[in-house]
Design a protein around this motif. Structure first.
Motif, short mmCIF file in Angstrom:
data_model
loop_
_atom_site.label_atom_id
_atom_site.label_comp_id
_atom_site.label_asym_id
_atom_site.label_seq_id
_atom_site.Cartn_x
_atom_site.Cartn_y
_atom_site.Cartn_z
N PRO A 64 2.03 -3.58 -0.12
CA PRO A 64 2.27 -2.60 0.95
C PRO A 64 1.46 -2.90 2.21
CG PRO A 64 2.02 -1.48 -1.16
CD PRO A 64 1.64 -2.92 -1.38
N ARG A 65 0.24 -3.36 2.07
CA ARG A 65 -0.59 -3.70 3.23
C ARG A 65 -0.04 -4.93 3.96
NH1 ARG A 65 -5.62 -1.33 3.57
NH2 ARG A 65 -6.37 -3.12 4.76
N GLU A 66 0.46 -5.89 3.20
CA GLU A 66 1.05 -7.07 3.82
C GLU A 66 2.31 -6.70 4.59
OE1 GLU A 66 1.46 -11.38 2.01
OE2 GLU A 66 3.25 -10.21 1.52
N ARG A 67 3.12 -5.84 3.99
CA ARG A 67 4.36 -5.40 4.66
C ARG A 67 4.05 -4.67 5.96
NH1 ARG A 67 6.75 -0.57 4.37
NH2 ARG A 67 5.55 0.02 2.52
N ALA A 68 2.96 -3.90 5.97
CA ALA A 68 2.57 -3.15 7.16
C ALA A 68 1.90 -4.02 8.21
CB ALA A 68 1.65 -2.00 6.77
N GLY A 69 1.61 -5.27 7.87
CA GLY A 69 0.96 -6.17 8.81
C GLY A 69 -0.55 -6.06 8.84
N ASP A 70 -1.13 -5.36 7.86
CA ASP A 70 -2.58 -5.18 7.83
C ASP A 70 -3.30 -6.41 7.28
OD1 ASP A 70 -2.23 -2.60 8.81
OD2 ASP A 70 -2.17 -1.72 6.80
N ILE A 71 -2.62 -7.17 6.44
CA ILE A 71 -3.18 -8.40 5.88
C ILE A 71 -2.12 -9.49 5.94
CG2 ILE A 71 -4.79 -7.19 4.34
CD1 ILE A 71 -2.80 -7.69 2.05
N ASP A 72 -2.56 -10.74 5.83
CA ASP A 72 -1.63 -11.87 5.92
C ASP A 72 -1.20 -12.38 4.55
OD1 ASP A 72 -1.71 -11.93 8.73
OD2 ASP A 72 -3.54 -13.15 8.71
N ASP A 73 -2.04 -12.26 3.56
CA ASP A 73 -1.77 -12.86 2.26
C ASP A 73 -2.11 -11.85 1.16
OD1 ASP A 73 -1.81 -14.30 -0.14
OD2 ASP A 73 -2.47 -16.15 0.84
N HIS A 74 -1.08 -11.28 0.54
CA HIS A 74 -1.34 -10.25 -0.47
C HIS A 74 -1.99 -10.82 -1.72
CE1 HIS A 74 2.39 -11.69 -2.36
NE2 HIS A 74 1.99 -11.07 -3.46
N ASP A 75 -1.75 -12.10 -2.03
CA ASP A 75 -2.38 -12.72 -3.19
C ASP A 75 -3.89 -12.76 -3.02
OD1 ASP A 75 0.24 -13.22 -3.87
OD2 ASP A 75 0.18 -15.33 -3.34
N GLU A 76 -4.31 -13.30 -1.90
CA GLU A 76 -5.74 -13.44 -1.63
C GLU A 76 -6.42 -12.08 -1.55
OE1 GLU A 76 -8.56 -15.29 1.93
OE2 GLU A 76 -6.52 -16.04 1.64
N TRP A 77 -5.78 -11.14 -0.87
CA TRP A 77 -6.38 -9.80 -0.71
C TRP A 77 -6.48 -9.10 -2.06
CZ3 TRP A 77 -5.24 -4.71 -1.62
CH2 TRP A 77 -6.02 -3.77 -0.96
N ALA A 78 -5.40 -9.15 -2.84
CA ALA A 78 -5.40 -8.48 -4.14
C ALA A 78 -6.43 -9.10 -5.08
CB ALA A 78 -4.02 -8.56 -4.77
#
Length: 221
Positions: A64-78
């Motif tokens: 959801p954060r990646e879709r909103a443009g808050d992060i670039d890589d959901h794998d790395e963030w998660a």
């Protein structure tokens, strides 16, 4: 710590999926967990089912954060977020490290490392298998529409524009759906994953043959 890692990860993951779109919501996470454990039952090697279940619940918490443009890589963030969550619950560093590898390697992106552990390979396969077969095609259609409709772009055309007499479009169409499904089945790592993938591939071949017939590619009238 007395609580099993899988149920703990489920509890921790739920708030992150509240704003998720259907293709990457908590139901997707549950299906990935169920498929991963099903594949684990057919593996010859020893599988840490708790690590596998927990990584399935947490692997898409950044979507959801990646879709909103808050992060670039959901794998790395998660990967980082899951590590912090579990550390705060007293999970052992070694187990967190193994789970981080599973999450970090579950994607088909070029930037994603190759999965090396059996648990990571099973998570990868389960995630891809949720984009194959009957339900998988519906899920992929959601992703195509979600991505093509983002930021003012045209939505996907559910057709094969090469077989129609209307003006062609550069919007995603059924060919993209077929290519994405095929790509995911071709990338599976484990034997039980490839076996289930072959079953779902056969259904998808039949589906796209039927689809082509309905729009007249094979001469159906």
């Amino acid at each position: 710590m007395t609580q099993e890692l899988g149920p703990l990860a489920r509890t921790l993951s739920v708030p992150y999926y509240e704003d998720a779109l259907p293709a990457h919501d908590q139901f997707h996470a549950k299906r990935v967990r169920d498929i991963a454990l099903r594949l684990a039952d057919d593996c010859d090697g020893s599988v840490d089912r708790d690590i596998l279940a927990a990584s399935a619940w947490l692997h898409d918490i950044g979507r959801p954060r990646e879709r909103a443009g808050d992060i670039d890589d959901h794998d790395e963030w998660a990967t980082a977020e899951a590590a912090q969550l579990l550390a705060a619950e007293g999970v052992e560093p070694d187990r967190i490290g193994r789970l981080k590898h599973c999450i970090r390697t579950h994607s088909i992106r070029v930037s994603s490392p190759e999965p090396e552990t059996l648990e990571a390979k099973l998570l990868f396969d389960a995630d891809k298998l949720d984009a194959a077969g009957a339900r998988g095609l519906i899920r992929l259609a959601c992703i195509v529409g979600e991505r093509s409709g983002r930021m003012g772009e045209k939505y996907a055309v559910i057709d094969d524009t090469s077989a129609t007499d209307v003006e062609s479009t550069d919007s995603p169409d059924i060919a993209l759906l077929r290519d994405w499904a095929q790509e995911r089945v071709d990338m599976l790592y484990t034997y039980p994953g490839r076996r289930l993938g072959q079953q779902r591939r056969e259904f998808m071949d039949e589906f796209f043959t039927q689809f082509a017939g309905e729009i007249g590619v094979t001469g159906e009238r």
